[in-house]
Design a protein around this motif. Structure first.
Motif, PDB file in Angstrom:
ATOM      1  N   CYS A   1      51.783  42.694  45.169  1.00 20.28           N
ATOM      2  CA  CYS A   1      51.863  43.989  44.113  1.00 20.28           C
ATOM      3  C   CYS A   1      51.081  45.062  44.243  1.00 20.28           C
ATOM      4  O   CYS A   1      51.654  46.088  44.216  1.00 20.28           O
ATOM      5  N   LYS A   2      49.727  44.993  44.841  1.00 17.71           N
ATOM      6  CA  LYS A   2      48.810  46.058  44.897  1.00 17.71           C
ATOM      7  C   LYS A   2      47.677  45.704  45.607  1.00 17.71           C
ATOM      8  O   LYS A   2      47.031  44.642  45.705  1.00 17.71           O
ATOM      9  N   TYR A   3      47.113  46.654  46.256  1.00 15.23           N
ATOM     10  CA  TYR A   3      45.862  46.634  47.154  1.00 15.23           C
ATOM     11  C   TYR A   3      44.830  47.603  46.389  1.00 15.23           C
ATOM     12  O   TYR A   3      45.234  48.700  46.050  1.00 15.23           O
ATOM     13  N   LEU A   4      43.704  47.181  46.168  1.00 14.12           N
ATOM     14  CA  LEU A   4      42.647  47.858  45.672  1.00 14.12           C
ATOM     15  C   LEU A   4      41.331  47.589  46.286  1.00 14.12           C
ATOM     16  O   LEU A   4      41.160  46.554  46.989  1.00 14.12           O
TER      17      LEU A   4
ATOM     18  N   LYS B   1      33.503  37.663  57.606  1.00 15.55           N
ATOM     19  CA  LYS B   1      33.085  38.892  57.008  1.00 15.55           C
ATOM     20  C   LYS B   1      34.741  39.195  56.441  1.00 15.55           C
ATOM     21  O   LYS B   1      35.575  39.139  57.072  1.00 15.55           O
ATOM     22  N   VAL B   2      34.649  39.368  55.198  1.00 18.01           N
ATOM     23  CA  VAL B   2      35.937  39.497  54.492  1.00 18.01           C
ATOM     24  C   VAL B   2      36.580  40.802  54.458  1.00 18.01           C
ATOM     25  O   VAL B   2      35.904  41.821  54.406  1.00 18.01           O
ATOM     26  N   GLN B   3      37.952  40.652  55.066  1.00 16.49           N
ATOM     27  CA  GLN B   3      38.664  42.054  54.939  1.00 16.49           C
ATOM     28  C   GLN B   3      39.343  41.958  53.462  1.00 16.49           C
ATOM     29  O   GLN B   3      39.719  42.922  53.003  1.00 16.49           O
ATOM     30  N   ALA B   4      39.875  40.861  52.928  1.00 17.62           N
ATOM     31  CA  ALA B   4      40.570  40.980  51.816  1.00 17.62           C
ATOM     32  C   ALA B   4      40.454  39.574  50.928  1.00 17.62           C
ATOM     33  O   ALA B   4      40.080  38.678  51.421  1.00 17.62           O
ATOM     34  N   THR B   5      40.399  39.747  49.744  1.00 22.20           N
ATOM     35  CA  THR B   5      40.460  38.594  48.823  1.00 22.20           C
ATOM     36  C   THR B   5      41.567  38.914  47.674  1.00 22.20           C
ATOM     37  O   THR B   5      42.041  39.892  47.557  1.00 22.20           O
TER      38      THR B   5
ATOM     39  N   GLY C   1      53.815  38.827  42.065  1.00 22.68           N
ATOM     40  CA  GLY C   1      53.209  38.570  43.233  1.00 22.68           C
ATOM     41  C   GLY C   1      51.536  38.706  43.254  1.00 22.68           C
ATOM     42  O   GLY C   1      51.065  38.512  41.903  1.00 22.68           O
ATOM     43  N   LYS C   2      50.902  39.141  44.229  1.00 26.25           N
ATOM     44  CA  LYS C   2      49.522  38.842  44.168  1.00 26.25           C
ATOM     45  C   LYS C   2      48.807  40.380  44.192  1.00 26.25           C
ATOM     46  O   LYS C   2      49.428  41.530  44.783  1.00 26.25           O
ATOM     47  N   ILE C   3      47.655  40.479  43.518  1.00 25.20           N
ATOM     48  CA  ILE C   3      46.777  41.570  43.661  1.00 25.20           C
ATOM     49  C   ILE C   3      45.586  41.371  44.661  1.00 25.20           C
ATOM     50  O   ILE C   3      44.909  40.328  44.516  1.00 25.20           O
ATOM     51  N   LEU C   4      45.485  42.184  45.723  1.00 27.03           N
ATOM     52  CA  LEU C   4      44.409  42.132  46.725  1.00 27.03           C
ATOM     53  C   LEU C   4      43.536  42.959  46.401  1.00 27.03           C
ATOM     54  O   LEU C   4      43.545  44.415  46.222  1.00 27.03           O
ATOM     55  N   LEU C   5      41.988  42.803  46.689  1.00 33.16           N
ATOM     56  CA  LEU C   5      40.988  43.569  46.797  1.00 33.16           C
ATOM     57  C   LEU C   5      40.640  43.474  48.354  1.00 33.16           C
ATOM     58  O   LEU C   5      40.448  42.549  48.896  1.00 33.16           O
TER      59      LEU C   5
END
Length: 325
Positions: free
Chosen positions: A297-300, A33-37, A319-323
Motif C-alpha cells: 500500500c505505502k512505503y514510509l 542490515k535491514v532495508q525494509a520492515t 495490503g502491506k505498509i513498509l518502513l
C-alpha cells in the motif's frame, strides 16, 4: 544504529527513532542490515502495552524484514555475508540492523525487489502454518478469509487460489473488494451491507465453507460456526472484535467442526524454523512463478513509523505498509 523505540505504552506518537546499541549475534544467528520492515497488527498491540516480545527477543517492534546479511554466527553454514534475504522475526525489525536465528531466514525470490520481500515472511508463515499445515485446506475446498484486503488477506487469496481452493472474502468497501477480486477471490462480500453467513450459504448450496481464517474473534465466532460445512475448520488468529463471546455449541457437535487458534510471535525458535522451512518448500515456488506477488500500500521511511501505525489503525490501507531503513 537507529531503531524505533516504544517510549511508553500508548498511541502512535510513543514511537520514537533513537540511537541504540547494535544487536549482538549468537552462534546460530545472522545479522541483517535491514532495508525494509513491514507493519503488522501485532506491532500496534505491542505499542499499546500488550503482546510483548518473547523472552530474550528484541524489545523493538517489527516481525519481519528484508535486507543484506552483514555477519554470521560461527554455527551458520547456509548463509554468508552479502546474501540478500528476508526473515521472520520475534521483534527488532523497526531498526537498521537485526539479529535473527538462521532457521528463520529465507532467500529473496529472484523476481522480487529486496524492499518488497519484507512483505512476505509474517503473512506467509501465518497463513501456511494455520490454513495449510493445521487446517489442511486442499484443492476443491472452499475457504473464507475475513479482512481480504489486509496483508494477511491479500496473501491468503493468492496462495489459496494457487493450491486450487474456492476463495470467499469479506471486506468493508467496494474498492477493497475489487482488489480481492483482481487477486483471484471468487466470492467477495461487503460485510457492512451483507450478511456474510447468508451469502456463504447461498453460494455453497446451503453447505457452508470448509475453512475460515478469522482475525475478528468474539464478534464473529457464532457466525463463523454457522458458516462452516460438515467437518469445517475455523482458525482464529486475532481478536479485533473482542476475545469474549457466547456460543451455541450444538453446531460444533452436529457438523464435527474444529476450532483452533494460535499466534506466530510466541512460538519457539524450533517451531518457527519448521514453519519457515515449509514456507520455502511450498510457498516460494508460487512466488518465483509469479502466482503470488507482493501487495504494498505505502512505503514510509523508518522515522515515520508513527504515521504507518496511524494508517494501519484507520483501516483504509490495502495490503502491506513498509518502513524503509
Amino acid at each position: 544504529m537507529k531503531a524505533i523505540v516504544i517510549t511508553s505504552p500508548g498511541g502512535p506518537e510513543v514511537l520514537q527513532l533513537q540511537e541504540v546499541d547494535d544487536p549482538q549475534i549468537h552462534d546460530d544467528e545472522v545479522l541483517i542490515k535491514v532495508q525494509a520492515t513491514a507493519l503488522n497488527r501485532a506491532d500496534t498491540i505491542q505499542r499499546e502495552g500488550s503482546h510483548p516480545p518473547p523472552e530474550g527477543a528484541s524489545q523493538y517492534p517489527g516481525l519481519e524484514c528484508s535486507g543484506t546479511i552483514e555477519a554470521v554466527g560461527r554455527n551458520v553454514t547456509r548463509w554468508k555475508i552479502g546474501d540478500q534475504v528476508c526473515a521472520l522475526l520475534s521483534g527488532g525489525g523497526y531498526a537498521e540492523k537485526v539479529a535473527v536465528p538462521a532457521g528463520q531466514v529465507l532467500p529473496v525470490p529472484p523476481s522480487i525487489p529486496l524492499k518488497d520481500a519484507a512483505s512476505f515472511p509474517e503473512v506467509a508463515c501465518t497463513v501456511w502454518s494455520t490454513v495449510f499445515m493445521t487446517s489442511r485446506l486442499s484443492a476443491g475446498e472452499t475457504f473464507l478469509i475475513h479482512g481480504g484486503s489486509s496483508g494477511i488477506g491479500t496473501f491468503a487469496i493468492q496462495i489459496a487460489k494457487y493450491y486450487g481452493a474456492n476463495v470467499f472474502v469479506t471486506a468493508g468497501n467496494e474498492e477493497k473488494l475489487a482488489v480481492c477480486k483482481d487477486l483471484g477471490a471468487d466470492v467477495c462480500i461487503n460485510y457492512k451491507t451483507e450478511d456474510f453467513v447468508a451469502r456463504v450459504k447461498e453460494e455453497t448450496g446451503g453447505k457452508g465453507v470448509d475453512v475460515i481464517l478469522d482475525n475478528i474473534g468474539g464478534a464473529y465466532f457464532q457466525r463463523n460456526i454457522d458458516s462452516l460445512n460438515v467437518d469445517g475448520r475455523l482458525f482464529i488468529i486475532g481478536f479485533m472484535g473482542g476475545a469474549v463471546t457466547q456460543v451455541n455449541l450444538a453446531g460444533l457437535l452436529a457438523r464435527r467442526l474444529t476450532v483452533q487458534a494460535a499466534s506466530l510471535k510466541n512460538r519457539s525458535t524450533e517451531n518457527k524454523a519448521l514453519i519457515v522451512s515449509e514456507v520455502e518448500k511450498n510457498v516460494w515456488p508460487a512466488i518465483v512463478a509469479g502466482k503470488v506477488t507482493p501487495v504494498v500500500c505505502k512505503y514510509l521511511p523508518l522515522s515515520e513509523a508513527a504515521e504507518g501505525h496511524r494508517l494501519m489503525e484507520i483501516g483504509k490501507h490495502i495490503g502491506k505498509i513498509l518502513l524503509l531503513s
